[in-house]
Design a protein around this motif. Structure first.
Motif, PDB file in Angstrom:
ATOM      1  N   THR A 201      -3.614   3.910  15.988  1.00  0.00           N
ATOM      2  CA  THR A 201      -3.118   4.867  15.000  1.00  0.00           C
ATOM      3  C   THR A 201      -1.668   4.556  14.605  1.00  0.00           C
ATOM      4  O   THR A 201      -1.004   5.389  14.001  1.00  0.00           O
ATOM      5  CB  THR A 201      -3.205   6.317  15.519  1.00  0.00           C
ATOM      6  N   ASP A 202      -1.199   3.356  14.956  1.00  0.00           N
ATOM      7  CA  ASP A 202       0.146   2.955  14.556  1.00  0.00           C
ATOM      8  C   ASP A 202       0.150   2.690  13.057  1.00  0.00           C
ATOM      9  O   ASP A 202      -0.529   1.786  12.556  1.00  0.00           O
ATOM     10  CB  ASP A 202       0.572   1.695  15.308  1.00  0.00           C
ATOM     11  N   ARG A 203       0.918   3.460  12.323  1.00  0.00           N
ATOM     12  CA  ARG A 203       0.845   3.391  10.866  1.00  0.00           C
ATOM     13  C   ARG A 203       1.382   2.073  10.314  1.00  0.00           C
ATOM     14  O   ARG A 203       0.889   1.561   9.309  1.00  0.00           O
ATOM     15  CB  ARG A 203       1.593   4.571  10.254  1.00  0.00           C
ATOM     16  N   GLY A 204       2.390   1.503  10.992  1.00  0.00           N
ATOM     17  CA  GLY A 204       2.927   0.232  10.523  1.00  0.00           C
ATOM     18  C   GLY A 204       1.895  -0.880  10.622  1.00  0.00           C
ATOM     19  O   GLY A 204       1.744  -1.692   9.697  1.00  0.00           O
ATOM     20  N   THR A 205       1.178  -0.920  11.727  1.00  0.00           N
ATOM     21  CA  THR A 205       0.126  -1.927  11.900  1.00  0.00           C
ATOM     22  C   THR A 205      -0.953  -1.767  10.850  1.00  0.00           C
ATOM     23  O   THR A 205      -1.407  -2.736  10.241  1.00  0.00           O
ATOM     24  CB  THR A 205      -0.488  -1.806  13.306  1.00  0.00           C
ATOM     25  N   LEU A 206      -1.375  -0.533  10.631  1.00  0.00           N
ATOM     26  CA  LEU A 206      -2.411  -0.267   9.635  1.00  0.00           C
ATOM     27  C   LEU A 206      -1.945  -0.649   8.234  1.00  0.00           C
ATOM     28  O   LEU A 206      -2.685  -1.258   7.461  1.00  0.00           O
ATOM     29  CB  LEU A 206      -2.801   1.204   9.672  1.00  0.00           C
ATOM     30  N   LEU A 207      -0.713  -0.302   7.895  1.00  0.00           N
ATOM     31  CA  LEU A 207      -0.202  -0.564   6.555  1.00  0.00           C
ATOM     32  C   LEU A 207      -0.084  -2.058   6.291  1.00  0.00           C
ATOM     33  O   LEU A 207      -0.486  -2.542   5.217  1.00  0.00           O
ATOM     34  CB  LEU A 207       1.159   0.110   6.377  1.00  0.00           C
ATOM     35  N   ARG A 208       0.459  -2.814   7.236  1.00  0.00           N
ATOM     36  CA  ARG A 208       0.569  -4.261   7.045  1.00  0.00           C
ATOM     37  C   ARG A 208      -0.806  -4.889   6.820  1.00  0.00           C
ATOM     38  O   ARG A 208      -1.003  -5.698   5.907  1.00  0.00           O
ATOM     39  CB  ARG A 208       1.240  -4.909   8.261  1.00  0.00           C
ATOM     40  N   SER A 209      -1.766  -4.515   7.673  1.00  0.00           N
ATOM     41  CA  SER A 209      -3.110  -5.079   7.557  1.00  0.00           C
ATOM     42  C   SER A 209      -3.759  -4.683   6.244  1.00  0.00           C
ATOM     43  O   SER A 209      -4.428  -5.489   5.591  1.00  0.00           O
ATOM     44  CB  SER A 209      -3.977  -4.611   8.734  1.00  0.00           C
ATOM     45  N   LEU A 210      -3.562  -3.429   5.830  1.00  0.00           N
ATOM     46  CA  LEU A 210      -4.173  -2.931   4.603  1.00  0.00           C
ATOM     47  C   LEU A 210      -3.629  -3.669   3.382  1.00  0.00           C
ATOM     48  O   LEU A 210      -4.405  -4.104   2.511  1.00  0.00           O
ATOM     49  CB  LEU A 210      -3.896  -1.433   4.489  1.00  0.00           C
ATOM     50  N   LEU A 211      -2.315  -3.837   3.298  1.00  0.00           N
ATOM     51  CA  LEU A 211      -1.729  -4.491   2.135  1.00  0.00           C
ATOM     52  C   LEU A 211      -2.093  -5.976   2.085  1.00  0.00           C
ATOM     53  O   LEU A 211      -2.286  -6.542   0.996  1.00  0.00           O
ATOM     54  CB  LEU A 211      -0.213  -4.307   2.129  1.00  0.00           C
ATOM     55  N   ARG A 212      -2.208  -6.611   3.226  1.00  0.00           N
ATOM     56  CA  ARG A 212      -2.625  -8.019   3.240  1.00  0.00           C
ATOM     57  C   ARG A 212      -4.078  -8.156   2.805  1.00  0.00           C
ATOM     58  O   ARG A 212      -4.430  -9.055   2.042  1.00  0.00           O
ATOM     59  CB  ARG A 212      -2.428  -8.595   4.643  1.00  0.00           C
ATOM     60  N   GLU A 213      -4.936  -7.262   3.291  1.00  0.00           N
ATOM     61  CA  GLU A 213      -6.344  -7.304   2.917  1.00  0.00           C
ATOM     62  C   GLU A 213      -6.504  -7.055   1.420  1.00  0.00           C
ATOM     63  O   GLU A 213      -7.266  -7.758   0.738  1.00  0.00           O
ATOM     64  CB  GLU A 213      -7.123  -6.245   3.706  1.00  0.00           C
ATOM     65  N   PHE A 214      -5.797  -6.058   0.905  1.00  0.00           N
ATOM     66  CA  PHE A 214      -5.902  -5.766  -0.522  1.00  0.00           C
ATOM     67  C   PHE A 214      -5.428  -6.949  -1.355  1.00  0.00           C
ATOM     68  O   PHE A 214      -6.067  -7.318  -2.353  1.00  0.00           O
ATOM     69  CB  PHE A 214      -5.098  -4.517  -0.895  1.00  0.00           C
TER      70      PHE A 214
END
Length: 298
Positions: A201-214
């Motif tokens: 649930t670490d938001r930084g980890t999720l955000l980095r992965s999400l923006l790279r995937e997008f």
């Protein structure tokens, strides 16, 4: 909605912002903007600017103003809290500070204009794929662009997407509930990653992965001139769409309703509904309710 009382550390600056930001909830640390910029703003990449603000009314509104002023594609604006967040059909919502990811993206796609309707679907696919992989929680997509998870045997809404056209630019907003607690849910049908048992649930980890995937999927979609089949977007969405194969009630503009079985998506991203008389109708806009099958009687 107010946050529960938590210990407050006076004088502690939030390292995730460009100004002072005392932590009011120690379970919800601020995002580290400097680290996010270092990791995501790479030469030749999609992302060109990234800002984290403590609070704003609407990240979509703020980024739309930047788009009109000529901001380059790839700007990302994240708010730790939105006071006037907007969803589809101009619905309003809010959430406790740092309880989720509330962000908007500035895009200037070069695909034919008639294919821009696939952008919210692209964001949904990339977000669902990222969360499923990183957080270990299976995420489905309710047409057109609601993110869903299962909590206590029920489908609940995890997040939503809102895209808005402004000139030649598209501003795409995403709201994703991450650590929202049961007592903080705006409606009983909402959910968060924490409530769904997420491993991360670490938001930084999720955000980095999400923006790279997008960025990767967006590049493939652009290279295919927005073609949903050639880019792989249509099959990827179909595989995650929880609406297909279900009995649905579609609430259409003008207080009309359509009932039937959701059987497919067409090449324009519209939901194809097979009606009780065997006909098929494509729906481009509307609110979809998944209808539970009636129990059989002996």
């Amino acid at each position: 909605m107010t946050e529960p009382d938590r210990p407050r550390r006076s004088g502690l600056r939030g390292f995730g912002h460009d100004g002072p930001s005392p932590w009011t909830d120690l379970d919800r640390p601020p995002l580290d903007a400097a680290t996010l910029r270092r990791d995501l703003l790479v030469a030749g990449g999609l992302w060109t600017a990234l800002d984290v603000v403590e609070e704003t009314g609407s990240t979509n509104n703020d980024l739309t103003a930047r788009a009109k002023a000529g901001a380059a594609e790839g700007a990302v604006l994240i708010a730790e809290r939105q006071s006037a967040g907007r969803g589809r059909l101009d619905r309003r919502w809010s959430a406790p500070a740092r309880s989720g990811l509330f962000l908007s993206l500035l895009l200037r796609p070069t695909v034919p204009r008639e294919r821009l309707g696939w952008l919210p679907i692209l964001i949904g696919v990339s977000t669902a794929a990222t969360v499923s992989r990183v957080a270990g929680v299976e995420v489905g997509l309710k047409w057109p662009n609601d993110l869903q998870v299962e909590v206590a045997g029920e489908e609940r809404k995890l997040g939503g997407i809102l895209t808005e056209l402004t000139g030649e630019a598209v501003v795409a907003g995403l709201g994703l509930n991450v650590t929202l607690r049961e007592s903080e849910l705006p409606v009983p049908t909402a959910a968060s990653l924490a409530l769904a048992g997420a491993e991360v649930t670490d938001r930084g980890t999720l955000l980095r992965s999400l923006l790279r995937e997008f960025a990767e999927l967006y590049g493939e979609w652009q290279a295919a001139a927005g073609d949903p089949q050639a880019s792989g977007l249509l099959p990827a969405y179909t595989a995650r769409c929880s609406t297909l194969g279900r009995q649905v009630l579609v609430q259409l503009p003008g207080e009309r309703e359509l009932r039937g079985e959701a059987v497919a998506l067409d090449t324009d991203g519209r939901l194809v509904v097979r009606t009780p008389d065997g006909g098929r109708q494509a729906v481009g806009a509307g609110d979809v309710v998944h209808v539970r099958p009636e129990p059989r009687t002996s």
